[in-house]
Write a protein that holds these residues in place. Structure first.
Motif, PDB file in Angstrom:
ATOM      1  N   UNK A  26     -97.566 -61.052  22.988  1.00 55.59           N
ATOM      2  CA  UNK A  26     -96.198 -60.612  22.723  1.00 55.59           C
ATOM      3  C   UNK A  26     -95.231 -61.533  23.474  1.00 55.59           C
ATOM      4  N   UNK A  27     -94.811 -62.610  22.807  1.00 55.18           N
ATOM      5  CA  UNK A  27     -93.916 -63.578  23.441  1.00 55.18           C
ATOM      6  C   UNK A  27     -92.724 -63.866  22.537  1.00 55.18           C
ATOM      7  N   UNK A  28     -91.645 -64.305  23.172  1.00 59.01           N
ATOM      8  CA  UNK A  28     -90.408 -64.643  22.472  1.00 59.01           C
ATOM      9  C   UNK A  28     -89.956 -66.021  22.937  1.00 59.01           C
ATOM     10  N   UNK A  29     -89.606 -66.881  21.986  1.00 56.56           N
ATOM     11  CA  UNK A  29     -89.189 -68.238  22.325  1.00 56.56           C
ATOM     12  C   UNK A  29     -87.800 -68.201  22.951  1.00 56.56           C
ATOM     13  N   UNK A  30     -87.666 -68.842  24.094  1.00 54.19           N
ATOM     14  CA  UNK A  30     -86.391 -68.910  24.823  1.00 54.19           C
ATOM     15  C   UNK A  30     -85.406 -69.762  24.024  1.00 54.19           C
ATOM     16  N   UNK A  31     -84.305 -69.152  23.572  1.00 54.49           N
ATOM     17  CA  UNK A  31     -83.284 -69.881  22.822  1.00 54.49           C
ATOM     18  C   UNK A  31     -82.010 -70.052  23.638  1.00 54.49           C
ATOM     19  N   UNK A  32     -81.696 -69.049  24.440  1.00 56.21           N
ATOM     20  CA  UNK A  32     -80.536 -69.107  25.317  1.00 56.21           C
ATOM     21  C   UNK A  32     -80.997 -68.784  26.729  1.00 56.21           C
ATOM     22  N   UNK A  33     -80.057 -68.530  27.613  1.00 57.07           N
ATOM     23  CA  UNK A  33     -80.417 -68.132  28.968  1.00 57.07           C
ATOM     24  C   UNK A  33     -81.154 -66.799  28.948  1.00 57.07           C
ATOM     25  N   UNK A  34     -82.213 -66.705  29.727  1.00 57.29           N
ATOM     26  CA  UNK A  34     -82.976 -65.459  29.824  1.00 57.29           C
ATOM     27  C   UNK A  34     -82.208 -64.471  30.712  1.00 57.29           C
ATOM     28  N   UNK A  35     -82.082 -63.214  30.307  1.00 55.68           N
ATOM     29  CA  UNK A  35     -81.384 -62.219  31.132  1.00 55.68           C
ATOM     30  C   UNK A  35     -82.265 -61.776  32.307  1.00 55.68           C
ATOM     31  N   UNK A  36     -82.477 -62.680  33.239  1.00 56.40           N
ATOM     32  CA  UNK A  36     -83.452 -62.460  34.312  1.00 56.40           C
ATOM     33  C   UNK A  36     -83.111 -61.247  35.172  1.00 56.40           C
ATOM     34  N   UNK A  37     -81.877 -61.201  35.652  1.00 54.99           N
ATOM     35  CA  UNK A  37     -81.472 -60.110  36.542  1.00 54.99           C
ATOM     36  C   UNK A  37     -81.638 -58.757  35.849  1.00 54.99           C
ATOM     37  N   UNK A  38     -81.154 -58.685  34.614  1.00 51.66           N
ATOM     38  CA  UNK A  38     -81.215 -57.426  33.869  1.00 51.66           C
ATOM     39  C   UNK A  38     -82.665 -57.002  33.619  1.00 51.66           C
ATOM     40  N   UNK A  39     -83.493 -57.975  33.243  1.00 52.97           N
ATOM     41  CA  UNK A  39     -84.888 -57.651  32.939  1.00 52.97           C
ATOM     42  C   UNK A  39     -85.631 -57.168  34.183  1.00 52.97           C
ATOM     43  N   UNK A  40     -85.390 -57.815  35.323  1.00 52.43           N
ATOM     44  CA  UNK A  40     -86.032 -57.396  36.579  1.00 52.43           C
ATOM     45  C   UNK A  40     -85.632 -55.970  36.933  1.00 52.43           C
ATOM     46  N   UNK A  41     -84.356 -55.645  36.759  1.00 54.44           N
ATOM     47  CA  UNK A  41     -83.898 -54.278  37.063  1.00 54.44           C
ATOM     48  C   UNK A  41     -84.613 -53.252  36.197  1.00 54.44           C
ATOM     49  N   UNK A  42     -84.796 -53.594  34.917  1.00 53.98           N
ATOM     50  CA  UNK A  42     -85.480 -52.660  34.010  1.00 53.98           C
ATOM     51  C   UNK A  42     -86.981 -52.589  34.313  1.00 53.98           C
ATOM     52  N   UNK A  43     -87.572 -53.694  34.724  1.00 55.17           N
ATOM     53  CA  UNK A  43     -88.975 -53.650  35.139  1.00 55.17           C
ATOM     54  C   UNK A  43     -89.162 -52.648  36.285  1.00 55.17           C
TER      55      UNK A  43
END
Length: 376
Positions: A26-43
């Motif tokens: 389950x992967x997604x090709x990076x097209x723009x900036x990855x929402x790193x901060x937001x994703x970490x918070x949701x993790x």
């Protein structure tokens, strides 16, 4: 029983620079900036929910996989590790692994990973041969792969490399040459496994062919001999390690241990106090996940499925299977599976002793046939 079952944590980071042609993850090709901060918070929010299910049990291993986790900036990986430490009870001897691509641009992260508490690095090299790297669609070259491995070994005591065989048009000599290269660089762990053409991959759509079965078996046999002769112990179908460097995280999967899975598409297995086993599946879509829709499925595993799942995992291992542990982990009496065990013994797949079951060479060679007995 509850405290006896080990607990691990798997974290899925789904972004990649490109999707390899054989990949069905389950992967997604990076097209723009990855929402790193937001994703970490949701993790971390996802983790908080699942921690309520495990009643403060100690986490013994963490594995950050993907995708390409090393696309995340160091500060966000550090925030992730710090956030886990604040929320969960971790073992003093915890193994924390992260996957990384062998690209020169990513090697600068290695020292920061170690400083954040990560103590095991897994490099997805796949092959040292430039031609086959292009066939697989990998985004690096042989020189980068070797440089990354050498840098990783200067930073970490515990380094795994992934190597595949059975690649399209790969010769026997080329496959064995990859094994020789892997042994030469002397990592603490080697995952050496056959390429499988899976549905929903580019290879499958292109109807890519791989070497014939007799070539695969010959490669497997000779490569196995080389690895063992060089001091690597085979403890699972595709896993070889130096002494004391078995991957504790994967060993927990194959030993039917428990694990929390957080992040897009992650799976989990959690045993409750009363012995019920719950399988969880998380939202595959990163943007749905980041709206707080974490768990899409949480179901209780039936007794029949528990039996099959237990042996599907443990039969992969090259050590005896404890009858006592089977009962402790499944809450199923040994007598309930006697008819399956008897058939497996009659077929020459298993050896039965007072305290253990052991797969024979035939059982390992025809593992699918052995497992089919437990599906009946």
């Amino acid at each position: 029983m509850f405290k006896l079952i080990p607990m691990s944590l798997y974290i899925h980071i789904p972004w990649c620079l490109k999707k390899c042609e054989y990949c069905d993850f389950n992967v997604y090709v990076k097209k723009n900036d990855i929402p790193e901060h937001e994703y970490i918070q949701h993790l971390l929010q996802d983790l908080e929910i699942d921690l309520k299910l495990i009643d403060n049990r100690e986490i013994q291993t963490i594995f950050i996989g993907g995708g390409t986790p090393s696309l995340f900036q160091n500060k966000f990986i550090q925030k992730l590790i710090q956030g886990i430490k604040k929320r969960a009870l971790l073992s003093n001897s915890i193994e924390i692994s992260i996957e990384a691509n062998p690209k020169k641009i990513e090697t600068k992260n290695f020292i920061h990973y170690r400083e954040s508490g990560i103590n095991r690095l897994s490099l997805g090299i796949q092959t040292f041969n430039e031609k086959y790297l292009k066939v697989l669609g990998r985004a690096y070259n042989t020189e980068e792969a070797i440089d990354s491995l050498e840098i990783a070994q200067k930073v970490f005591n515990n380094v795994n490399i992934d190597i595949m065989y059975g690649l399209p048009s790969q010769s026997f000599n080329d496959a064995l040459l990859d094994v020789h290269h892997a042994i030469h660089y002397n990592p603490s762990h080697i995952s050496w496994y056959q390429l499988m053409i899976e549905p929903n991959t580019i290879f499958y759509a292109k109807k890519i062919s791989v070497p014939k079965e007799n070539m695969i078996l010959k490669t497997c046999y000779q490569g196995d001999k080389l690895l063992k002769k060089s001091g690597y112990k085979k403890y699972e179908i595709s896993s070889y390690s130096k002494p004391n460097y078995i991957c504790k995280h994967n060993l927990n999967y194959w030993s039917f241990g428990d694990y929390i899975g957080i992040g897009c598409g992650a799976h989990g297995k959690i045993t409750t106090k009363n012995g019920t086993i719950i399988r969880t599946v998380k939202n595959k879509n990163p943007y749905g996940f980041m709206q707080g829709n974490y768990t899409v499925s949480a179901h209780t595993v039936s007794r029949k499925d528990i039996i099959f799942e237990y042996f599907m995992n443990t039969f992969r291992l090259y050590n005896p299977i404890s009858k006592k542990k089977f009962t402790e982990q499944t809450k199923i009496c040994e007598k309930k599976i006697k008819k399956y065990i008897d058939i497996a013994i009659q077929e020459g797949y298993l050896i039965d002793t007072l305290k253990y079951w052991n797969t024979t060479k035939k059982g390992k060679k025809f593992l699918n046939s052995l497992l089919e007995i437990f599906l009946s």
